[in-house]
Design an enzyme around this catalytic site. Structure first.
Site, PDB file in Angstrom:
ATOM      1  N   ALA A 108      -0.169   1.312  -1.533  1.00  0.00           N
ATOM      2  CA  ALA A 108      -0.780   2.643  -1.614  1.00  0.00           C
ATOM      3  C   ALA A 108       0.295   3.688  -1.363  1.00  0.00           C
ATOM      4  O   ALA A 108       0.935   3.686  -0.307  1.00  0.00           O
ATOM      5  CB  ALA A 108      -1.897   2.774  -0.588  1.00  0.00           C
ATOM      6  N   LYS A 109       0.482   4.563  -2.339  1.00  0.00           N
ATOM      7  CA  LYS A 109       1.465   5.646  -2.175  1.00  0.00           C
ATOM      8  C   LYS A 109       0.747   6.791  -1.464  1.00  0.00           C
ATOM      9  O   LYS A 109       0.242   7.730  -2.085  1.00  0.00           O
ATOM     10  CB  LYS A 109       2.012   6.067  -3.535  1.00  0.00           C
ATOM     11  N   ALA A 110       0.679   6.675  -0.148  1.00  0.00           N
ATOM     12  CA  ALA A 110      -0.100   7.599   0.672  1.00  0.00           C
ATOM     13  C   ALA A 110       0.815   8.567   1.403  1.00  0.00           C
ATOM     14  O   ALA A 110       1.998   8.277   1.650  1.00  0.00           O
ATOM     15  CB  ALA A 110      -0.950   6.816   1.664  1.00  0.00           C
TER      16      ALA A 110
END
Length: 304
Positions: A156-158
């Protein structure tokens, strides 16, 4: 670096003037890091500006939101059209794109269920975020470790986990280096603050897996695809810091950086920067993003 402003930003379904794209100080994502993002690029091609691997970036944005249990109000096709409309409205021939979805104003506290999702797309003219000359960059292993993949998912590119990268980059640049190398919780190589890492030894290309805490990078996948087309053997496997010290070549890659050679790691000079494999991959990557190589034109979404 001062952010170069453009004319418009796409915000929740409409193009608005750059300085009117605002949010409340009690926005949930501002306090708790509840947001997902994508960095994407538009390149100048012979047929006009084109977004590189737009659909792959938007699908990853969608997956990231799902992992955080955020509801995205817009689908991939809607966001793709909005992206092209924005680039056209801003008149960019080449630029950086930031797709961003975050929990907005509505509730406060760790319970995120009552906060609505705000979605935005911005474009601006931004050069590579690392020196990309033939000399290569100087890298320092950070004292900060990469987030444990069981603490926050690297797939997840959070926004919240990026504090880890900010601290590592600041430590490295304050010490006079260009970039930081992050090790995973077990001490194996993970990635740099905003780029995947590759090592070349005896003609074999190696890069760490997501289990090391590394993002499954789209530019990383581009490099792996191009390398296989060039007939280069590639391996996605664990690496130790000593594997990088002993490598014939090391380079990093990412959307904001491109393909950048490393000339030294922890003050150990590497044999070549760029070496022959890195130089070939840089040239092939440049041909792919510019549309010069017809094999990869399906990765380009034209703006005009």
């Amino acid at each position: 670096m001062v952010l170069p402003e453009a004319s418009m930003i796409w915000l929740d379904g409409a193009l608005v003037p750059w300085r009117d794209a605002r949010t409340h100080v009690l926005t949930h994502g501002l306090h708790y890091g509840t947001g997902v993002l994508e960095g994407t690029r538009v390149f100048a091609t012979a047929d006009g500006p084109a977004v590189f691997r737009l659909l792959e970036h938007l699908r990853r944005l969608e997956r990231s939101a799902r992992m955080l249990r955020m509801e995205l109000p817009y689908g991939v096709d809607e966001l793709a059209k909005a992206t092209v409309d924005l680039v056209r409205a801003n008149g960019h021939r080449s630029c950086y794109l930031r797709h961003f979805a975050f929990l907005g104003y509505g509730s406060m506290g760790l319970d995120m269920r009552d906060s609505p999702t705000t979605t935005s797309i911005a474009s601006w003219e931004w050069q590579s975020q690392l020196p990309s000359g033939e000399a290569g960059i100087r890298v320092k292993t950070s004292s900060w470790r990469r987030n444990d993949p069981n603490a926050v998912p690297p797939a997840a590119k959070a926004t919240g986990p990026y504090l880890n990268a900010v601290l590592a980059r600041r430590e490295a640049t304050d010490a006079g280096y260009d970039e930081a190398l992050l090790l995973g919780p077990d001490g194996s190589v993970s990635e740099c603050t905003a780029e995947n890492v590759f090592a070349v030894r005896d003609g074999v290309l190696r890069t760490p897996p997501t289990s090391a805490g590394a993002l499954e990078g789209i530019t990383q996948d581009t490099v792996l695809t191009v390398a296989r087309e060039l007939g280069l053997p590639v391996r996605v496997e664990g690496l130790l810091r000593s594997d990088l010290y002993a490598a014939d070549e090391v380079f990093v890659c990412g959307t904001a950086a491109g393909v950048v050679p490393v000339r030294s790691l922890d003050d150990r000079e590497l044999p070549a920067a760029p070496g022959p494999v890195t130089a070939r991959l840089r040239a092939a990557y440049g041909a792919a993003v510019s549309g010069a190589d017809p094999r990869y034109r399906h990765w380009l979404t034209p703006v005009d």
